[in-house]
Enzyme design. Structure first.
Site: not given
Ligand code: UGA
Length: 433
Positions: A11, A30, A204, A253, A257, A260
Protein backbone atom coordinates in the site's frame (compact mmCIF):
# COMPACT_ATOMS: atom_id res chain seq x y z
CA UNK A 1 2.72 19.08 -1.14
CA UNK A 2 5.39 17.41 0.99
CA UNK A 3 4.19 13.98 1.95
CA UNK A 4 5.70 11.02 3.68
CA UNK A 5 4.45 7.50 3.76
CA UNK A 6 5.62 5.40 6.67
CA UNK A 7 5.67 1.75 5.67
CA UNK A 8 6.92 0.88 2.19
CA UNK A 9 4.93 -2.28 1.71
CA UNK A 10 2.37 -2.83 -0.94
CA UNK A 11 0.00 0.00 0.00
CA UNK A 12 2.75 2.43 0.98
CA UNK A 13 4.75 2.03 -2.21
CA UNK A 14 1.80 2.30 -4.56
CA UNK A 15 0.38 5.27 -2.67
CA UNK A 16 3.76 7.03 -2.52
CA UNK A 17 4.53 6.51 -6.20
CA UNK A 18 1.05 7.69 -7.23
CA UNK A 19 1.14 10.82 -5.06
CA UNK A 20 4.54 11.62 -6.60
CA UNK A 21 3.10 11.10 -10.07
CA UNK A 22 0.45 13.70 -9.18
CA UNK A 23 3.26 16.20 -8.63
CA UNK A 24 3.88 15.97 -4.87
CA UNK A 25 7.25 15.51 -3.19
CA UNK A 26 7.10 12.14 -1.46
CA UNK A 27 9.31 10.27 0.97
CA UNK A 28 8.59 6.55 1.34
CA UNK A 29 10.03 5.46 4.67
CA UNK A 30 10.48 2.06 6.24
CA UNK A 31 12.50 0.70 9.16
CA UNK A 32 13.57 -2.26 7.02
CA UNK A 33 17.01 -1.00 6.00
CA UNK A 34 17.52 -3.75 3.42
CA UNK A 35 14.22 -2.95 1.73
CA UNK A 36 15.08 0.75 1.55
CA UNK A 37 18.56 -0.05 0.16
CA UNK A 38 16.91 -2.15 -2.56
CA UNK A 39 14.34 0.53 -3.34
CA UNK A 40 17.11 3.10 -3.69
CA UNK A 41 18.61 0.83 -6.35
CA UNK A 42 15.25 0.56 -8.12
CA UNK A 43 14.53 -2.97 -6.89
CA UNK A 44 10.81 -3.30 -6.09
CA UNK A 45 10.05 -6.05 -3.56
CA UNK A 46 6.66 -6.94 -5.05
CA UNK A 47 5.27 -7.63 -8.49
CA UNK A 48 2.65 -5.03 -9.39
CA UNK A 49 2.07 -4.11 -13.03
CA UNK A 50 3.46 -0.63 -13.81
CA UNK A 51 4.90 0.03 -10.35
CA UNK A 52 8.58 -0.36 -11.18
CA UNK A 53 8.29 2.11 -14.07
CA UNK A 54 6.25 4.58 -12.02
CA UNK A 55 8.79 4.51 -9.17
CA UNK A 56 11.74 4.91 -11.56
CA UNK A 57 10.06 7.82 -13.36
CA UNK A 58 9.30 9.74 -10.17
CA UNK A 59 12.68 9.07 -8.61
CA UNK A 60 14.24 10.50 -11.78
CA UNK A 61 12.00 13.56 -11.57
CA UNK A 62 13.17 13.94 -7.95
CA UNK A 63 9.62 13.75 -6.63
CA UNK A 64 10.10 10.43 -4.87
CA UNK A 65 12.80 9.26 -2.52
CA UNK A 66 13.29 6.53 0.04
CA UNK A 67 14.47 6.76 3.61
CA UNK A 68 15.00 4.43 6.55
CA UNK A 69 14.67 7.32 8.98
CA UNK A 70 11.25 8.21 10.36
CA UNK A 71 12.83 11.39 11.67
CA UNK A 72 13.74 12.42 8.13
CA UNK A 73 10.22 11.62 6.91
CA UNK A 74 8.46 13.48 9.75
CA UNK A 75 10.76 16.48 9.54
CA UNK A 76 10.31 16.98 5.82
CA UNK A 77 6.59 16.57 5.29
CA UNK A 78 3.38 18.15 6.42
CA UNK A 79 1.22 15.12 5.69
CA UNK A 80 2.26 11.75 7.09
CA UNK A 81 0.47 8.63 5.96
CA UNK A 82 0.78 5.54 8.14
CA UNK A 83 0.83 2.49 5.90
CA UNK A 84 2.54 -0.09 8.09
CA UNK A 85 1.23 -3.64 8.30
CA UNK A 86 -1.51 -4.67 10.71
CA UNK A 87 -1.01 -8.44 10.69
CA UNK A 88 -3.40 -10.82 12.40
CA UNK A 89 -2.71 -11.98 15.94
CA UNK A 90 -3.37 -15.63 16.73
CA UNK A 91 -6.92 -14.83 17.89
CA UNK A 92 -7.76 -12.98 14.66
CA UNK A 93 -7.43 -9.48 16.10
CA UNK A 94 -5.29 -6.96 14.20
CA UNK A 95 -1.85 -6.42 15.69
CA UNK A 96 -1.47 -2.64 16.05
CA UNK A 97 2.05 -2.69 17.48
CA UNK A 98 3.50 -1.22 14.28
CA UNK A 99 0.96 1.61 14.20
CA UNK A 100 1.59 2.50 17.85
CA UNK A 101 5.32 2.46 17.31
CA UNK A 102 5.06 4.80 14.32
CA UNK A 103 2.71 7.12 16.25
CA UNK A 104 5.25 7.45 19.06
CA UNK A 105 8.03 8.12 16.59
CA UNK A 106 6.02 10.76 14.79
CA UNK A 107 5.22 12.46 18.11
CA UNK A 108 8.84 12.52 19.17
CA UNK A 109 10.06 13.98 15.88
CA UNK A 110 7.36 16.56 15.15
CA UNK A 111 8.49 20.17 15.14
CA UNK A 112 5.42 21.93 13.71
CA UNK A 113 1.86 21.15 12.54
CA UNK A 114 1.43 17.71 11.01
CA UNK A 115 -1.55 15.88 9.56
CA UNK A 116 -1.26 12.19 10.42
CA UNK A 117 -3.37 9.96 8.22
CA UNK A 118 -4.24 6.30 8.78
CA UNK A 119 -3.91 4.44 5.49
CA UNK A 120 -3.49 0.93 6.88
CA UNK A 121 -6.67 -1.03 7.53
CA UNK A 122 -7.33 -0.59 11.23
CA UNK A 123 -10.12 -1.36 13.70
CA UNK A 124 -12.64 1.39 14.34
CA UNK A 125 -11.42 3.69 17.14
CA UNK A 126 -7.74 3.38 16.19
CA UNK A 127 -7.84 7.10 15.34
CA UNK A 128 -8.74 7.82 18.96
CA UNK A 129 -5.71 5.83 20.11
CA UNK A 130 -3.49 7.61 17.62
CA UNK A 131 -4.55 11.00 18.98
CA UNK A 132 -3.99 9.88 22.56
CA UNK A 133 -0.60 8.33 21.80
CA UNK A 134 0.68 11.33 19.89
CA UNK A 135 -0.51 13.72 22.63
CA UNK A 136 1.25 11.58 25.25
CA UNK A 137 4.62 11.41 23.51
CA UNK A 138 4.79 14.84 21.93
CA UNK A 139 7.63 16.94 23.34
CA UNK A 140 5.91 20.30 23.47
CA UNK A 141 2.61 21.83 22.47
CA UNK A 142 2.44 21.38 18.71
CA UNK A 143 -0.79 21.33 16.77
CA UNK A 144 -1.64 18.18 14.84
CA UNK A 145 -4.59 16.45 13.23
CA UNK A 146 -5.39 12.79 12.78
CA UNK A 147 -7.42 11.59 9.82
CA UNK A 148 -8.49 8.31 8.27
CA UNK A 149 -8.15 7.77 4.54
CA UNK A 150 -8.67 4.07 3.82
CA UNK A 151 -7.30 2.55 0.64
CA UNK A 152 -9.36 0.51 -1.80
CA UNK A 153 -6.51 -0.71 -3.98
CA UNK A 154 -6.70 -4.16 -5.49
CA UNK A 155 -3.43 -5.99 -6.00
CA UNK A 156 -2.69 -6.38 -9.69
CA UNK A 157 -4.50 -3.16 -10.62
CA UNK A 158 -3.50 -0.92 -7.74
CA UNK A 159 -2.17 1.98 -9.82
CA UNK A 160 -5.32 2.19 -11.88
CA UNK A 161 -7.43 1.92 -8.71
CA UNK A 162 -5.46 4.80 -7.18
CA UNK A 163 -5.66 7.02 -10.23
CA UNK A 164 -9.32 6.26 -11.02
CA UNK A 165 -11.08 5.59 -7.74
CA UNK A 166 -14.86 5.13 -7.45
CA UNK A 167 -14.63 7.43 -4.44
CA UNK A 168 -12.18 8.75 -1.90
CA UNK A 169 -13.08 8.44 1.76
CA UNK A 170 -11.67 10.95 4.22
CA UNK A 171 -12.47 10.80 7.90
CA UNK A 172 -11.56 14.12 9.51
CA UNK A 173 -12.24 16.16 12.61
CA UNK A 174 -11.00 19.60 11.61
CA UNK A 175 -11.52 22.02 8.77
CA UNK A 176 -7.79 22.19 8.20
CA UNK A 177 -7.42 18.42 7.80
CA UNK A 178 -10.38 18.35 5.44
CA UNK A 179 -8.90 21.11 3.28
CA UNK A 180 -5.44 19.54 3.11
CA UNK A 181 -6.79 16.14 2.05
CA UNK A 182 -9.35 17.54 -0.35
CA UNK A 183 -6.64 19.57 -2.10
CA UNK A 184 -4.31 16.60 -2.19
CA UNK A 185 -6.89 14.47 -3.99
CA UNK A 186 -8.27 17.23 -6.21
CA UNK A 187 -6.28 16.17 -9.32
CA UNK A 188 -8.05 12.79 -9.32
CA UNK A 189 -11.39 14.43 -9.89
CA UNK A 190 -13.22 11.72 -7.95
CA UNK A 191 -16.16 11.95 -5.55
CA UNK A 192 -14.94 12.60 -2.00
CA UNK A 193 -16.93 11.19 0.89
CA UNK A 194 -16.15 13.16 4.03
CA UNK A 195 -17.04 11.54 7.35
CA UNK A 196 -15.82 11.48 10.90
CA UNK A 197 -12.80 9.29 11.63
CA UNK A 198 -14.74 6.36 13.07
CA UNK A 199 -17.09 6.16 10.08
CA UNK A 200 -14.15 6.20 7.67
CA UNK A 201 -12.48 3.39 9.61
CA UNK A 202 -15.71 1.40 9.50
CA UNK A 203 -16.25 2.02 5.78
CA UNK A 204 -13.04 0.15 5.03
CA UNK A 205 -13.87 -2.93 7.08
CA UNK A 206 -17.48 -2.87 5.94
CA UNK A 207 -16.41 -2.79 2.26
CA UNK A 208 -14.03 -5.73 2.51
CA UNK A 209 -16.51 -7.70 4.61
CA UNK A 210 -19.30 -6.99 2.13
CA UNK A 211 -17.20 -8.07 -0.85
CA UNK A 212 -16.16 -11.25 0.98
CA UNK A 213 -19.85 -11.75 1.68
CA UNK A 214 -20.67 -11.53 -2.03
CA UNK A 215 -18.03 -14.14 -2.84
CA UNK A 216 -19.20 -16.56 -0.16
CA UNK A 217 -22.79 -16.00 -1.21
CA UNK A 218 -22.10 -17.01 -4.81
CA UNK A 219 -19.96 -19.93 -3.63
CA UNK A 220 -22.91 -21.12 -1.54
CA UNK A 221 -25.16 -20.76 -4.58
CA UNK A 222 -22.64 -22.82 -6.59
CA UNK A 223 -23.21 -25.73 -4.22
CA UNK A 224 -26.93 -25.59 -4.81
CA UNK A 225 -26.28 -25.38 -8.56
CA UNK A 226 -24.22 -28.56 -8.35
CA UNK A 227 -27.01 -30.34 -6.53
CA UNK A 228 -29.81 -29.39 -8.90
CA UNK A 229 -27.99 -29.14 -12.23
CA UNK A 230 -28.02 -25.36 -12.66
CA UNK A 231 -25.10 -23.23 -13.82
CA UNK A 232 -23.68 -20.69 -11.35
CA UNK A 233 -22.35 -18.45 -14.13
CA UNK A 234 -25.85 -18.07 -15.53
CA UNK A 235 -27.24 -17.45 -12.07
CA UNK A 236 -24.57 -14.81 -11.41
CA UNK A 237 -25.25 -13.12 -14.76
CA UNK A 238 -28.94 -13.03 -14.01
CA UNK A 239 -28.31 -11.57 -10.58
CA UNK A 240 -25.57 -9.16 -11.59
CA UNK A 241 -27.60 -7.28 -14.17
CA UNK A 242 -29.81 -6.07 -11.36
CA UNK A 243 -28.20 -2.70 -10.65
CA UNK A 244 -28.94 -3.07 -6.95
CA UNK A 245 -26.73 -6.18 -6.87
CA UNK A 246 -24.06 -5.54 -9.51
CA UNK A 247 -22.07 -8.12 -11.46
CA UNK A 248 -18.69 -7.83 -9.78
CA UNK A 249 -17.43 -10.21 -7.11
CA UNK A 250 -19.93 -12.87 -8.12
CA UNK A 251 -17.37 -15.31 -9.54
CA UNK A 252 -17.65 -18.63 -7.79
CA UNK A 253 -14.36 -20.45 -7.29
CA UNK A 254 -11.83 -21.75 -4.81
CA UNK A 255 -12.70 -19.00 -2.31
CA UNK A 256 -11.13 -15.68 -1.47
CA UNK A 257 -7.54 -15.37 -0.25
CA UNK A 258 -4.88 -12.71 -0.08
CA UNK A 259 -3.59 -10.40 2.58
CA UNK A 260 -6.86 -8.50 3.04
CA UNK A 261 -10.16 -10.37 2.99
CA UNK A 262 -9.29 -13.31 5.29
CA UNK A 263 -7.51 -11.02 7.76
CA UNK A 264 -10.09 -8.24 7.65
CA UNK A 265 -13.05 -10.59 8.03
CA UNK A 266 -11.40 -12.13 11.10
CA UNK A 267 -10.56 -8.71 12.52
CA UNK A 268 -14.09 -7.41 11.95
CA UNK A 269 -15.57 -10.44 13.72
CA UNK A 270 -13.25 -9.70 16.66
CA UNK A 271 -13.98 -5.98 16.69
CA UNK A 272 -17.70 -6.71 16.79
CA UNK A 273 -17.22 -9.28 19.55
CA UNK A 274 -15.32 -6.72 21.62
CA UNK A 275 -18.12 -4.24 21.09
CA UNK A 276 -20.65 -6.82 22.30
CA UNK A 277 -22.11 -7.78 18.91
CA UNK A 278 -22.04 -11.30 17.52
CA UNK A 279 -21.50 -10.81 13.78
CA UNK A 280 -22.93 -14.24 12.89
CA UNK A 281 -23.30 -13.33 9.21
CA UNK A 282 -19.58 -12.71 8.89
CA UNK A 283 -18.75 -15.95 10.70
CA UNK A 284 -20.82 -17.77 8.08
CA UNK A 285 -18.97 -15.92 5.30
CA UNK A 286 -15.70 -17.17 6.74
CA UNK A 287 -16.96 -20.75 7.15
CA UNK A 288 -18.27 -20.96 3.60
CA UNK A 289 -14.89 -19.74 2.38
CA UNK A 290 -13.04 -22.39 4.37
CA UNK A 291 -15.42 -25.16 3.24
CA UNK A 292 -15.00 -24.19 -0.39
CA UNK A 293 -11.62 -25.87 -0.43
CA UNK A 294 -13.07 -29.13 0.95
CA UNK A 295 -15.71 -28.90 -1.72
CA UNK A 296 -13.00 -28.78 -4.39
CA UNK A 297 -11.08 -31.65 -2.84
CA UNK A 298 -14.28 -33.67 -2.92
CA UNK A 299 -14.64 -32.90 -6.62
CA UNK A 300 -11.13 -34.22 -7.23
CA UNK A 301 -11.96 -37.39 -5.34
CA UNK A 302 -15.19 -37.75 -7.29
CA UNK A 303 -13.21 -38.28 -10.46
CA UNK A 304 -9.98 -39.82 -9.15
CA UNK A 305 -11.51 -41.94 -6.40
CA UNK A 306 -8.16 -42.46 -4.63
CA UNK A 307 -5.84 -39.47 -4.47
CA UNK A 308 -2.89 -41.29 -2.91
CA UNK A 309 0.03 -41.63 -5.34
CA UNK A 310 -1.82 -39.71 -8.05
CA UNK A 311 -0.10 -36.71 -9.65
CA UNK A 312 -2.15 -33.54 -9.56
CA UNK A 313 -1.08 -30.78 -11.93
CA UNK A 314 -1.86 -27.41 -10.37
CA UNK A 315 -2.10 -24.24 -12.47
CA UNK A 316 -1.82 -21.08 -10.36
CA UNK A 317 -0.37 -20.32 -6.95
CA UNK A 318 -0.99 -16.62 -6.38
CA UNK A 319 -4.25 -15.77 -4.60
CA UNK A 320 -5.42 -14.09 -7.80
CA UNK A 321 -3.89 -13.18 -11.19
CA UNK A 322 -1.40 -10.37 -11.88
CA UNK A 323 0.36 -10.64 -8.57
CA UNK A 324 3.08 -12.81 -7.05
CA UNK A 325 1.35 -12.66 -3.68
CA UNK A 326 0.68 -16.03 -2.09
CA UNK A 327 -0.44 -14.81 1.33
CA UNK A 328 -3.49 -16.87 2.33
CA UNK A 329 -3.64 -18.23 -1.20
CA UNK A 330 -6.17 -21.07 -1.56
CA UNK A 331 -3.50 -22.93 -3.60
CA UNK A 332 -1.40 -23.49 -0.49
CA UNK A 333 -4.22 -25.09 1.51
CA UNK A 334 -5.30 -27.21 -1.45
CA UNK A 335 -1.76 -28.43 -2.13
CA UNK A 336 -1.17 -29.18 1.56
CA UNK A 337 -4.42 -31.13 1.80
CA UNK A 338 -3.60 -33.12 -1.34
CA UNK A 339 -0.10 -33.88 -0.10
CA UNK A 340 -1.49 -35.01 3.23
CA UNK A 341 -3.58 -37.53 1.31
CA UNK A 342 -0.46 -38.76 -0.47
CA UNK A 343 -0.78 -36.99 -3.84
CA UNK A 344 2.22 -35.80 -5.84
CA UNK A 345 2.07 -32.18 -7.00
CA UNK A 346 3.36 -30.47 -10.13
CA UNK A 347 2.75 -26.76 -10.34
CA UNK A 348 3.21 -23.68 -12.52
CA UNK A 349 2.48 -20.01 -11.88
CA UNK A 350 3.68 -17.12 -14.07
CA UNK A 351 4.83 -14.97 -11.12
CA UNK A 352 4.46 -16.63 -7.75
CA UNK A 353 6.83 -19.62 -7.95
CA UNK A 354 9.81 -17.91 -6.34
CA UNK A 355 7.75 -16.99 -3.29
CA UNK A 356 6.12 -20.44 -3.17
CA UNK A 357 9.50 -22.19 -3.25
CA UNK A 358 10.13 -20.87 0.24
CA UNK A 359 6.92 -22.43 1.55
CA UNK A 360 5.95 -25.53 -0.40
CA UNK A 361 7.87 -28.75 0.08
CA UNK A 362 8.19 -31.71 -2.30
CA UNK A 363 6.43 -29.96 -5.11
CA UNK A 364 7.69 -30.06 -8.67
CA UNK A 365 7.87 -26.50 -10.04
CA UNK A 366 7.43 -26.52 -13.83
CA UNK A 367 8.43 -24.18 -16.67
CA UNK A 368 4.98 -23.88 -18.23
CA UNK A 369 1.44 -25.33 -18.11
CA UNK A 370 2.30 -28.13 -20.51
CA UNK A 371 5.09 -29.45 -18.32
CA UNK A 372 2.53 -29.53 -15.50
CA UNK A 373 0.17 -31.59 -17.67
CA UNK A 374 2.80 -34.15 -18.66
CA UNK A 375 1.99 -37.35 -16.77
CA UNK A 376 -0.53 -35.75 -14.39
CA UNK A 377 -3.69 -37.67 -13.49
CA UNK A 378 -5.72 -34.50 -13.30
CA UNK A 379 -5.32 -30.79 -13.98
CA UNK A 380 -6.52 -28.42 -11.26
CA UNK A 381 -6.98 -24.71 -12.06
CA UNK A 382 -6.52 -22.56 -8.96
CA UNK A 383 -5.75 -19.07 -10.32
CA UNK A 384 -7.35 -17.56 -13.42
CA UNK A 385 -4.21 -16.20 -15.11
CA UNK A 386 -4.92 -15.18 -18.72
CA UNK A 387 -2.32 -17.59 -20.07
CA UNK A 388 -4.29 -20.54 -18.67
CA UNK A 389 -7.41 -19.49 -20.55
CA UNK A 390 -5.99 -20.15 -24.00
CA UNK A 391 -4.24 -23.50 -23.72
CA UNK A 392 -3.76 -25.88 -26.63
CA UNK A 393 -6.23 -28.48 -25.38
CA UNK A 394 -5.27 -31.14 -27.92
CA UNK A 395 -1.76 -30.94 -26.48
CA UNK A 396 -3.06 -30.86 -22.89
CA UNK A 397 -5.08 -34.01 -23.56
CA UNK A 398 -2.10 -35.83 -25.02
CA UNK A 399 0.12 -34.90 -22.09
CA UNK A 400 -2.30 -35.71 -19.27
CA UNK A 401 -2.42 -39.33 -18.10
CA UNK A 402 -6.18 -38.97 -17.92
CA UNK A 403 -8.23 -36.16 -19.49
CA UNK A 404 -9.54 -34.79 -16.21
CA UNK A 405 -9.85 -31.06 -15.49
CA UNK A 406 -11.11 -29.58 -12.24
CA UNK A 407 -11.60 -25.90 -12.98
CA UNK A 408 -11.51 -24.09 -9.64
CA UNK A 409 -12.13 -20.72 -11.33
CA UNK A 410 -14.67 -21.60 -13.99
CA UNK A 411 -12.43 -20.26 -16.77
CA UNK A 412 -13.36 -22.86 -19.37
CA UNK A 413 -16.52 -23.61 -21.29
CA UNK A 414 -17.66 -27.04 -20.09
CA UNK A 415 -19.30 -28.06 -23.36
CA UNK A 416 -16.24 -27.13 -25.41
CA UNK A 417 -13.96 -29.24 -23.27
CA UNK A 418 -16.41 -32.10 -23.16
CA UNK A 419 -16.46 -32.10 -26.97
CA UNK A 420 -12.67 -32.39 -26.93
CA UNK A 421 -12.93 -35.48 -24.79
CA UNK A 422 -12.25 -34.10 -21.33
CA UNK A 423 -14.05 -34.91 -18.12
CA UNK A 424 -14.63 -31.34 -16.98
CA UNK A 425 -15.62 -30.44 -13.43
CA UNK A 426 -16.30 -26.79 -12.69
CA UNK A 427 -17.69 -25.04 -9.66
CA UNK A 428 -21.48 -25.06 -9.74
CA UNK A 429 -21.64 -25.95 -13.45
CA UNK A 430 -23.28 -29.32 -13.22
CA UNK A 431 -25.80 -28.17 -15.80
CA UNK A 432 -23.10 -28.47 -18.43
CA UNK A 433 -20.80 -31.17 -17.20
C1 UGA B 1 -9.17 -6.23 -1.71
C2 UGA B 1 -10.23 -5.19 -2.09
O1 UGA B 1 -10.84 -5.54 -3.33
C3 UGA B 1 -9.61 -3.80 -2.20
O2 UGA B 1 -10.62 -2.84 -2.46
C4 UGA B 1 -8.91 -3.47 -0.87
O3 UGA B 1 -8.28 -2.21 -0.93
C5 UGA B 1 -7.89 -4.52 -0.57
O4 UGA B 1 -8.53 -5.81 -0.50
C6 UGA B 1 -7.26 -4.19 0.77
O5 UGA B 1 -7.96 -4.21 1.78
O6 UGA B 1 -6.10 -3.79 0.78
P1 UGA B 1 -7.29 -7.61 -3.02
O7 UGA B 1 -7.12 -8.39 -1.76
O8 UGA B 1 -6.10 -7.09 -3.72
O9 UGA B 1 -8.24 -6.31 -2.76
O10 UGA B 1 -8.03 -8.55 -4.05
P2 UGA B 1 -9.48 -8.72 -4.67
O11 UGA B 1 -9.41 -8.45 -6.10
O12 UGA B 1 -10.50 -8.01 -3.89
O13 UGA B 1 -9.68 -10.30 -4.48
C7 UGA B 1 -9.67 -10.89 -3.19
C8 UGA B 1 -9.93 -12.38 -3.29
O14 UGA B 1 -11.28 -12.63 -3.69
C9 UGA B 1 -9.06 -13.11 -4.32
O15 UGA B 1 -8.61 -14.32 -3.77
C10 UGA B 1 -9.99 -13.35 -5.49
O16 UGA B 1 -9.63 -14.48 -6.25
C11 UGA B 1 -11.31 -13.56 -4.75
N1 UGA B 1 -12.49 -13.31 -5.60
C12 UGA B 1 -12.74 -12.04 -6.05
C13 UGA B 1 -13.35 -14.34 -5.91
O17 UGA B 1 -13.15 -15.50 -5.49
N2 UGA B 1 -14.47 -14.08 -6.67
C14 UGA B 1 -14.75 -12.83 -7.13
O18 UGA B 1 -15.78 -12.66 -7.80
C15 UGA B 1 -13.87 -11.79 -6.82
Amino acid sequence: MNISIIGSGYVGLVTGACFAELGNRVICADNDIKKIAHLKKGIIPIYEPGLEELVAHNVKKKRLRFSSSIKDAVKNSEIIFIAVGTPALENGEADLTGIENVARNIAMNMTSYRLIVEKSTVPVETGEWLKRTISTYIKRKIEFDVASNPEFLREGQAINDFMHPDRIVIGVESKRAKEVLTNLYKPLNAPIVTTNIKSAELIKHACNAFLANKISFINAISRICDKVGADVKEVADGMGLDKRIGASFLNAGVGYGGSCFPKDVDAFIKISEKLGYDFALLKAVKNINEEQKDFILKKLKDILWIVKDKTIGVLGLSFKPNTDDIRNAPSLDLINALQTEGAKIKVYDPQAMEKAKGILRQVRFCQDPYEVCRGSDCLLIVTEWDEFKELDFAKVKKLLKRPFIVDGRNIYEPQKLKKQGFTYIGIGRKGYE
